[in-house]
Write an enzyme that holds these catalytic residues in place. Structure first.
Site, PDB file in Angstrom:
ATOM      1  N   GLY A 291     -45.889  14.340  -2.107  1.00 50.78           N
ATOM      2  CA  GLY A 291     -45.944  14.581  -0.673  1.00 50.78           C
ATOM      3  C   GLY A 291     -45.073  15.730  -0.224  1.00 50.78           C
ATOM      4  O   GLY A 291     -45.107  16.115   0.949  1.00 50.78           O
ATOM      5  N   SER A 316     -41.980   8.518  -0.273  1.00 51.73           N
ATOM      6  CA  SER A 316     -42.142   8.496   1.182  1.00 51.73           C
ATOM      7  C   SER A 316     -43.545   8.025   1.548  1.00 51.73           C
ATOM      8  O   SER A 316     -44.541   8.659   1.186  1.00 51.73           O
ATOM      9  CB  SER A 316     -41.891   9.887   1.769  1.00 51.73           C
ATOM     10  OG  SER A 316     -42.317   9.950   3.114  1.00 51.73           O
ATOM     11  N   GLU A 317     -43.628   6.903   2.257  1.00 50.55           N
ATOM     12  CA  GLU A 317     -44.929   6.364   2.648  1.00 50.55           C
ATOM     13  C   GLU A 317     -45.687   7.339   3.544  1.00 50.55           C
ATOM     14  O   GLU A 317     -46.893   7.561   3.365  1.00 50.55           O
ATOM     15  CB  GLU A 317     -44.735   5.031   3.374  1.00 50.55           C
ATOM     16  CG  GLU A 317     -46.051   4.388   3.807  1.00 50.55           C
ATOM     17  CD  GLU A 317     -45.844   3.170   4.679  1.00 50.55           C
ATOM     18  OE1 GLU A 317     -46.717   2.291   4.703  1.00 50.55           O
ATOM     19  OE2 GLU A 317     -44.794   3.103   5.357  1.00 50.55           O
ATOM     20  N   LYS A 412     -30.840  27.304  -8.210  1.00 53.99           N
ATOM     21  CA  LYS A 412     -29.514  26.768  -7.874  1.00 53.99           C
ATOM     22  C   LYS A 412     -28.895  25.991  -9.034  1.00 53.99           C
ATOM     23  O   LYS A 412     -27.721  25.631  -8.986  1.00 53.99           O
ATOM     24  CB  LYS A 412     -29.618  25.871  -6.633  1.00 53.99           C
ATOM     25  CG  LYS A 412     -29.947  26.643  -5.359  1.00 53.99           C
ATOM     26  CD  LYS A 412     -30.097  25.732  -4.170  1.00 53.99           C
ATOM     27  CE  LYS A 412     -30.320  26.543  -2.898  1.00 53.99           C
ATOM     28  NZ  LYS A 412     -31.538  27.364  -2.938  1.00 53.99           N
ATOM     29  N   ASN A 450     -36.186  30.325  -3.807  1.00 54.34           N
ATOM     30  CA  ASN A 450     -36.558  29.630  -2.572  1.00 54.34           C
ATOM     31  C   ASN A 450     -38.062  29.754  -2.316  1.00 54.34           C
ATOM     32  O   ASN A 450     -38.656  30.803  -2.543  1.00 54.34           O
ATOM     33  CB  ASN A 450     -35.795  30.225  -1.381  1.00 54.34           C
ATOM     34  CG  ASN A 450     -34.318  29.892  -1.447  1.00 54.34           C
ATOM     35  OD1 ASN A 450     -33.735  29.824  -2.528  1.00 54.34           O
ATOM     36  ND2 ASN A 450     -33.700  29.680  -0.315  1.00 54.34           N
ATOM     37  N   LEU A 452     -40.932  29.935   0.316  1.00 51.66           N
ATOM     38  CA  LEU A 452     -41.160  30.250   1.725  1.00 51.66           C
ATOM     39  C   LEU A 452     -42.046  29.194   2.377  1.00 51.66           C
ATOM     40  O   LEU A 452     -43.103  28.856   1.861  1.00 51.66           O
ATOM     41  CB  LEU A 452     -41.832  31.617   1.859  1.00 51.66           C
ATOM     42  CG  LEU A 452     -40.970  32.830   1.484  1.00 51.66           C
ATOM     43  CD1 LEU A 452     -41.827  34.085   1.498  1.00 51.66           C
ATOM     44  CD2 LEU A 452     -39.814  32.990   2.436  1.00 51.66           C
ATOM     45  N   ARG A 554     -22.128  27.318   4.066  1.00 49.43           N
ATOM     46  CA  ARG A 554     -22.039  25.867   4.072  1.00 49.43           C
ATOM     47  C   ARG A 554     -21.398  25.382   2.772  1.00 49.43           C
ATOM     48  O   ARG A 554     -21.345  26.126   1.779  1.00 49.43           O
ATOM     49  CB  ARG A 554     -23.441  25.268   4.227  1.00 49.43           C
ATOM     50  CG  ARG A 554     -24.140  25.677   5.511  1.00 49.43           C
ATOM     51  CD  ARG A 554     -25.574  25.207   5.525  1.00 49.43           C
ATOM     52  NE  ARG A 554     -26.353  25.823   4.453  1.00 49.43           N
ATOM     53  CZ  ARG A 554     -27.636  25.563   4.215  1.00 49.43           C
ATOM     54  NH1 ARG A 554     -28.284  24.700   4.968  1.00 49.43           N
ATOM     55  NH2 ARG A 554     -28.269  26.162   3.226  1.00 49.43           N
ATOM     56  N   GLU A 557     -22.685  26.383  -0.860  1.00 50.09           N
ATOM     57  CA  GLU A 557     -23.651  27.480  -0.785  1.00 50.09           C
ATOM     58  C   GLU A 557     -23.093  28.726  -1.467  1.00 50.09           C
ATOM     59  O   GLU A 557     -21.932  29.075  -1.304  1.00 50.09           O
ATOM     60  CB  GLU A 557     -23.980  27.788   0.677  1.00 50.09           C
ATOM     61  CG  GLU A 557     -25.083  28.827   0.833  1.00 50.09           C
ATOM     62  CD  GLU A 557     -25.457  29.068   2.279  1.00 50.09           C
ATOM     63  OE1 GLU A 557     -26.491  29.704   2.528  1.00 50.09           O
ATOM     64  OE2 GLU A 557     -24.708  28.616   3.170  1.00 50.09           O
TER      65      GLU A 557
END
Length: 630
Positions: A291, A316-317, A412, A450, A452, A554, A557
């Site tokens: 999902g 996740s339902e 990462k 990453n 997009l 953060r 990061e």
């Protein structure tokens, strides 16, 4: 004859066309007067001097037409405003002709004058419409027109149909709409059909393209519709609303979700990637995290390849419900079995059951907690899901004799400075350990930057901030990232599995995409602001629209991400995809690390969990260490 007419029309100059339109006006006036005269004589009116009126009507029509510029109105631009102008033309001509009749002593009843004006208006508009359709018919000769369906019979669809009728090479065939109240109606001369008849219309009416005229629909629903239509084999194009074109709608609506690739800073390679269909055709494939952004795209692309079965494993339902509904609609008529499985990859019993019950042959493991700040604040949950969940699912695949297991990793994981990256590196080490000991299952990993448009990525965040009028928040002026589209990411994962199948991998390899140069996030923010038709407000441009504010890095990061831990790369069948063979832990070391991690999980000791990754993940630097170095 048709070719002669085409050549004749093609040679008409602009002056010739204006002359023909003027001649039309001049001829229509006496014709309307003639019909009016018949009516007047039949009613017993008339003075016998009506013969003077036709030449006067022709002269007046010529003069008024030139004054109002009627010949300058192009036929394919003849719409409501031009029709109103024709009404004014008819009114002026009627009053002028009445004045001429009065001066000449001709008795014209009021009913006759009104009838003349109405007839002239109707004949003038009708003449132009007839000329337009005749012209379009002639221009279509020897031209292969594009036959299109318009999906959406609302205002945008109706205006689109009207616009397309003025183009000889594009022919709207019918409307398609999901609103039952509109189905069966005729709108703008086209019948409205339900969406389940699209395939039949495409086949019977020789349709080659579908235009999505539903700008108010969500990007997710438009994407689902487009995917389903592409399976049928037609081109799909989206049409913006007219309010978007003139800038009246919210800025967020003007940033199209289908154009993320323009921010890559390089050419997309998805179209150049070789097909990996043979690897998955007729196979039972499991996708964990089905999902999520990458997982759901994997399912969509797999469906186009026609595997035997797609098993969607998701915790996740709500996410599982959405992808299940979308894929079932897309899979109609394909023969591909869609199986939704609600559960966690950390559940060993569930993982073994899924592998055996559905005879899984290929596993794509995309399930992970990936949001850096959240995992940093919840290290126990992040490590349990990303590391122990990977080991649980991989063990189940190994026991079931699955042919291939591909882990979806991240840049990462390379010399990480956060728990999320460290957890993904530990997951890679788990797969490398199993790869050395497995004789049946080929284990490999895919590492990319990453994505997009994925959940939590920077573009949706910037999009919301720009829509709200700013400011756009930037963690650091110099921060850079590698970027790829969701489609590229899914293709890379599929290719990694196909390379292993072709004997290109001995197992334990890390496949990476040559992503070019990293993109500076500040440059990305500026591009998005400018793409929205706004300007950046800074010291050099204090009157700009959107301000960029630096908030600071953060926890965990990094300024710059990397794709490789060691040196040296090996080639693959595709020049843009490379393979690295990196150092791994021994079987004893891996067992020790997992035992320590499970102990920390059992007691809920976050510090002990952090000590595990500090001990076993090469290059890991906790956030406080990185901050101290700065």
């Amino acid at each position: 004859m048709k070719k002669f007419l085409f050549r004749l029309v093609d040679r008409l100059t602009r002056g010739h066309k204006r002359g023909l339109l003027l001649l039309s006006d001049v001829c229509v006036a006496p014709l309307a007067l003639f019909v009016t005269g018949l009516f007047i004589r039949s009613a017993g009116a008339g003075s016998g001097r009506e013969w003077m009126l036709p030449p006067a009507a022709a002269l007046l029509a010529c003069a008024v037409s030139l004054i109002l510029g009627m010949p300058r109105i192009k036929l394919n631009a003849y719409e409501s405003v031009a029709i109103l102008k024709t009404a004014a033309f008819a009114s002026i001509l009627t009053m002028g002709l009445a004045l001429v009749a009065t001066v000449a002593g001709i008795d014209v009843p009021a009913a006759g004058a009104i009838l003349f004006g109405l007839l002239f208006f109707i004949l003038s508009v009708g003449a132009r419409m007839a000329m337009l359709h005749a012209l379009l018919w002639v221009l279509q000769i020897d031209q292969k027109g594009c036959r299109v369906l318009i999906y959406g019979a609302g205002n945008t669809g109706m205006q689109l149909a009207a616009a397309l009728r003025s183009r000889g090479t594009i022919r709207p065939i019918a409307f398609v709409d999901d609103n039952p109240a509109l189905q069966g109606m005729v709108i703008a001369g086209l019948r409205v059909h339900p969406s389940d008849r699209i395939e039949r219309l495409v086949r019977e009416r020789d349709v080659t393209r579908v235009l999505l005229a539903m700008p108010s629909e969500s990007p997710a629903r438009l994407a689902r519709i487009a995917q389903r239509l592409q399976v049928i084999g037609v081109d799909v194009h989206t049409v913006p609303s007219f309010a978007q074109l003139v800038g009246e709608e919210k800025l967020v609506d003007n940033l199209s979700p289908f154009t993320f690739g323009r921010f890559l800073g390089r050419q997309q390679i998805e179209d150049a990637l070789p097909q990996s269909a043979d690897t998955y055709v007729g196979r039972s494939v499991l996708v964990s995290g089905a999902g999520g952004s990458v997982g759901s795209e994997l399912c969509r692309q797999l469906l186009l390849i026609r595997p035997k079965r797609i098993v969607m494993f998701e915790i996740s339902e709500f996410a599982l419900y959405n992808i299940d509904r979308e894929l079932r609609a897309m899979a109609e008529g394909t023969g591909v079995e869609i199986v939704p499985v609600l559960g966690s990859v950390t559940d060993a019993r569930m993982s073994r059951m899924v592998m055996t019950d559905y005879d899984v042959e290929v596993v794509f493991h995309a399930a992970a907690y990936k949001h850096v700040p959240l995992v940093e604040s919840n290290p126990i949950a992040g490590l349990a899901n990303n590391v122990l969940g990977t080991r649980t699912l991989a063990d189940a695949a190994h026991e079931a004799g699955v042919a291939r297991f591909i882990l979806v990793s991240t840049d990462k994981a390379v010399r990480p400075t956060n728990v999320m990256g460290a957890s993904k590196r530990l997951a890679e080490l788990v797969i490398q350990d199993l790869a050395k000991r497995s004789r049946k299952t080929i284990f490999s990993m895919v590492r990319f930057g990453n994505v997009l448009g994925s959940s939590g990525s920077v573009i949706p965040l910037f999009k919301e901030q720009i829509a709200a009028g700013g400011p756009v928040t930037l963690t650091h002026e110099d921060v850079t990232r590698f970027f790829m589209t969701i489609s590229e990411a899914a293709r890379l994962v599929l290719l990694a599995g196909s390379f292993a199948h072709q004997g290109e991998s001995r197992g334990g390899d890390v496949f990476v995409l040559d992503m070019g140069k990293p993109v500076k996030i500040r440059d990305l923010a500026v591009q998005m602001i400018e793409a929205a038709g706004k300007s950046v407000r800074d010291a050099n441009n204090p009157s700009g629209d959107i301000e960029i504010v630096v908030t600071g890095l953060r926890p965990g990061e990094k300024l710059h991400e990397e794709l490789l831990i060691g040196e040296g790369l090996l080639t693959t069948p595709h020049s843009k995809i490379l393979r690295a063979q990196e150092d791994s832990l021994s079987e004893l070391e891996m067992a020790t690390a997992l035992r320590a991690l499970r102990s920390a999980m059992a007691t809920g000791d976050a510090q002990a969990a952090r000590r595990v990754i500090l001990s076993w993940v090469e290059g890991y630097h906790p956030p406080e260490t990185v901050a101290a170095k700065r």
